[in-house]
Design a protein around this motif. Structure first.
Motif, mmCIF file in Angstrom:
data_model
loop_
_atom_site.group_PDB
_atom_site.id
_atom_site.type_symbol
_atom_site.label_atom_id
_atom_site.label_comp_id
_atom_site.label_asym_id
_atom_site.label_seq_id
_atom_site.Cartn_x
_atom_site.Cartn_y
_atom_site.Cartn_z
ATOM 1 N N TRP A 242 23.916 -34.204 2.869
ATOM 2 C CA TRP A 242 22.506 -33.800 3.233
ATOM 3 C C TRP A 242 22.599 -32.574 3.865
ATOM 4 C CZ3 TRP A 242 17.969 -34.625 2.174
ATOM 5 C CH2 TRP A 242 16.810 -34.417 2.936
ATOM 6 N N ALA A 243 23.600 -31.694 4.549
ATOM 7 C CA ALA A 243 23.596 -30.499 4.927
ATOM 8 C C ALA A 243 23.470 -29.502 3.642
ATOM 9 C CB ALA A 243 24.761 -30.376 6.078
ATOM 10 N N VAL A 244 24.412 -29.739 2.824
ATOM 11 C CA VAL A 244 24.397 -29.026 1.636
ATOM 12 C C VAL A 244 23.074 -29.098 0.920
ATOM 13 C CG1 VAL A 244 25.578 -29.113 -0.499
ATOM 14 C CG2 VAL A 244 26.927 -29.367 1.177
ATOM 15 N N VAL A 245 22.376 -30.207 0.866
ATOM 16 C CA VAL A 245 21.027 -30.329 0.248
ATOM 17 C C VAL A 245 20.195 -29.349 1.079
ATOM 18 C CG1 VAL A 245 19.259 -31.856 -0.033
ATOM 19 C CG2 VAL A 245 21.412 -32.395 -0.868
ATOM 20 N N ARG A 246 19.836 -29.518 2.263
ATOM 21 C CA ARG A 246 19.048 -28.511 2.868
ATOM 22 C C ARG A 246 19.301 -27.128 2.843
ATOM 23 N NH1 ARG A 246 21.143 -31.653 7.033
ATOM 24 N NH2 ARG A 246 21.369 -29.636 8.431
ATOM 25 N N ARG A 247 20.776 -26.670 2.754
ATOM 26 C CA ARG A 247 21.049 -25.241 2.458
ATOM 27 C C ARG A 247 20.590 -24.921 1.133
ATOM 28 N NH1 ARG A 247 24.054 -27.157 6.699
ATOM 29 N NH2 ARG A 247 24.635 -25.645 8.375
ATOM 30 N N LEU A 248 20.890 -25.567 0.125
ATOM 31 C CA LEU A 248 20.661 -25.316 -1.134
ATOM 32 C C LEU A 248 19.220 -25.056 -1.531
ATOM 33 C CD1 LEU A 248 22.814 -27.671 -3.297
ATOM 34 C CD2 LEU A 248 22.921 -25.385 -3.345
ATOM 35 N N SER B 177 17.103 -24.253 0.779
ATOM 36 C CA SER B 177 16.673 -22.958 1.474
ATOM 37 C C SER B 177 17.187 -21.649 0.924
ATOM 38 C CB SER B 177 17.140 -22.713 3.027
ATOM 39 O OG SER B 177 18.502 -22.925 3.105
ATOM 40 N N GLY B 178 17.917 -21.991 -0.199
ATOM 41 C CA GLY B 178 18.504 -20.839 -1.159
ATOM 42 C C GLY B 178 19.600 -20.194 -0.747
ATOM 43 N N GLU B 179 20.487 -20.702 0.079
ATOM 44 C CA GLU B 179 21.819 -20.231 0.511
ATOM 45 C C GLU B 179 22.614 -20.267 -0.718
ATOM 46 O OE1 GLU B 179 23.566 -21.467 4.315
ATOM 47 O OE2 GLU B 179 21.654 -22.104 4.900
ATOM 48 N N HIS B 180 23.512 -19.259 -0.622
ATOM 49 C CA HIS B 180 24.688 -19.282 -1.771
ATOM 50 C C HIS B 180 25.761 -20.069 -1.535
ATOM 51 C CE1 HIS B 180 27.923 -17.172 -4.064
ATOM 52 N NE2 HIS B 180 27.162 -16.812 -4.655
ATOM 53 N N TYR B 181 26.227 -20.643 -2.804
ATOM 54 C CA TYR B 181 27.279 -21.594 -2.606
ATOM 55 C C TYR B 181 28.403 -21.242 -1.620
ATOM 56 C CZ TYR B 181 25.202 -24.145 -6.614
ATOM 57 O OH TYR B 181 24.602 -24.865 -7.620
ATOM 58 N N ALA B 182 28.857 -20.126 -1.673
ATOM 59 C CA ALA B 182 29.968 -19.789 -0.940
ATOM 60 C C ALA B 182 29.676 -19.588 0.634
ATOM 61 C CB ALA B 182 30.693 -18.193 -1.316
ATOM 62 N N ARG C 82 31.351 -22.451 3.400
ATOM 63 C CA ARG C 82 31.869 -21.902 4.387
ATOM 64 C C ARG C 82 31.049 -22.544 5.759
ATOM 65 N NH1 ARG C 82 31.352 -17.016 2.488
ATOM 66 N NH2 ARG C 82 29.475 -16.502 3.642
ATOM 67 N N GLU C 83 30.045 -22.957 5.854
ATOM 68 C CA GLU C 83 29.511 -23.524 6.827
ATOM 69 C C GLU C 83 29.554 -25.034 6.898
ATOM 70 O OE1 GLU C 83 27.510 -22.124 9.280
ATOM 71 O OE2 GLU C 83 28.361 -20.437 8.710
ATOM 72 N N THR C 84 29.644 -25.547 5.788
ATOM 73 C CA THR C 84 29.622 -27.110 5.796
ATOM 74 C C THR C 84 31.106 -27.900 5.388
ATOM 75 O OG1 THR C 84 29.231 -27.290 3.165
ATOM 76 C CG2 THR C 84 27.480 -27.282 4.842
ATOM 77 N N GLY C 85 31.989 -26.911 4.954
ATOM 78 C CA GLY C 85 33.344 -27.260 4.341
ATOM 79 C C GLY C 85 33.383 -27.994 3.353
ATOM 80 N N ALA C 86 32.222 -28.097 2.392
ATOM 81 C CA ALA C 86 32.097 -28.893 1.187
ATOM 82 C C ALA C 86 32.695 -27.730 0.075
ATOM 83 C CB ALA C 86 30.842 -29.245 0.995
ATOM 84 N N SER C 87 33.429 -28.309 -0.765
ATOM 85 C CA SER C 87 33.919 -27.517 -1.971
ATOM 86 C C SER C 87 32.685 -27.068 -2.689
ATOM 87 C CB SER C 87 35.058 -28.374 -2.560
ATOM 88 O OG SER C 87 34.422 -29.316 -3.587
ATOM 89 N N THR C 88 33.146 -25.974 -3.457
ATOM 90 C CA THR C 88 31.948 -25.385 -4.481
ATOM 91 C C THR C 88 31.715 -26.225 -5.502
ATOM 92 O OG1 THR C 88 33.584 -24.020 -5.480
ATOM 93 C CG2 THR C 88 32.204 -23.092 -3.668
ATOM 94 N N ALA C 89 32.951 -27.288 -5.896
ATOM 95 C CA ALA C 89 32.650 -28.329 -6.985
ATOM 96 C C ALA C 89 31.482 -29.257 -6.331
ATOM 97 C CB ALA C 89 34.043 -28.906 -7.221
ATOM 98 N N ILE D 17 25.996 -31.615 -6.229
ATOM 99 C CA ILE D 17 24.974 -32.002 -5.164
ATOM 100 C C ILE D 17 23.609 -31.119 -5.867
ATOM 101 C CG2 ILE D 17 23.848 -31.526 -3.025
ATOM 102 C CD1 ILE D 17 26.668 -32.197 -1.932
ATOM 103 N N ALA D 18 23.852 -29.969 -6.112
ATOM 104 C CA ALA D 18 23.026 -28.987 -6.764
ATOM 105 C C ALA D 18 22.273 -29.642 -8.297
ATOM 106 C CB ALA D 18 23.448 -27.589 -7.064
ATOM 107 N N SER D 19 23.294 -30.138 -8.840
ATOM 108 C CA SER D 19 22.728 -30.925 -10.251
ATOM 109 C C SER D 19 21.821 -32.158 -9.746
ATOM 110 C CB SER D 19 24.047 -31.394 -10.876
ATOM 111 O OG SER D 19 23.610 -31.897 -11.808
ATOM 112 N N TRP D 20 22.371 -32.969 -8.769
ATOM 113 C CA TRP D 20 21.391 -34.090 -8.256
ATOM 114 C C TRP D 20 20.318 -33.584 -7.843
ATOM 115 C CZ3 TRP D 20 21.511 -38.775 -9.832
ATOM 116 C CH2 TRP D 20 22.775 -39.269 -10.614
ATOM 117 N N LEU D 21 20.081 -32.539 -7.082
ATOM 118 C CA LEU D 21 18.893 -32.105 -6.351
ATOM 119 C C LEU D 21 17.990 -31.662 -7.458
ATOM 120 C CD1 LEU D 21 16.999 -31.003 -4.140
ATOM 121 C CD2 LEU D 21 18.500 -28.915 -4.036
ATOM 122 N N ASN D 22 18.267 -30.959 -8.594
ATOM 123 C CA ASN D 22 17.647 -30.550 -9.508
ATOM 124 C C ASN D 22 17.241 -31.300 -10.784
ATOM 125 O OD1 ASN D 22 17.154 -27.858 -8.374
ATOM 126 N ND2 ASN D 22 19.304 -27.365 -8.843
#
Length: 113
Positions: A50-56, A58-63, A67-74, A79-84
């Motif tokens: 959910w943190a990743v979704v909110r940041r995506l 808001s337009g934040e960059h994957y990197a 860094r902020e969430t600890g989620a891997s870029t994969a 998550i971005a795919s499911w969001l879109n």
């Protein structure tokens, strides 16, 4: 008229779970239910997504998200795919969250972020 087939993940048990969640009335009830239902690891994973979704959204960059969430870029990419391109659940939740904030409906006390 043809009906849309229920997808494999939609079982009687998942529908019962959805119904149980919808019947909860407060944030405290939801928190207690989720804590009883999930392990701490599962809760942390859900919260991270959910943190990743909110940041995506808001337009934040994957990197930066990684860094902020600890989620891997994969994970962020999935998550971005499911969001879109997913079922629309992320978008609906984000839109309702935004509408509530615009209407001045407070986030549960002590949890403002």
């Amino acid at each position: 008229m043809a009906t849309k087939p229920v997808e494999d993940w939609r079982t009687t048990d998942t529908d019962e779970l959805i119904e149980a969640v919808l019947r909860l009335e407060t944030a405290d009830e939801a928190a207690r239910f989720l804590r009883d239902l999930c392990t701490l690891g599962e809760l942390r994973d859900l919260a991270q997504r959910w943190a990743v979704v909110r940041r995506l959204d808001s337009g934040e960059h994957y990197a930066a998200i990684s860094r902020e969430t600890g989620a891997s870029t994969a994970t962020i990419t999935r998550i971005a795919s499911w969001l879109n391109h997913g079922e629309g659940g992320y978008r609906e939740a984000l839109d309702r969250r935004s509408a509530a904030r615009e209407a001045g409906i407070p986030y549960p006390a002590g949890r403002e972020k």
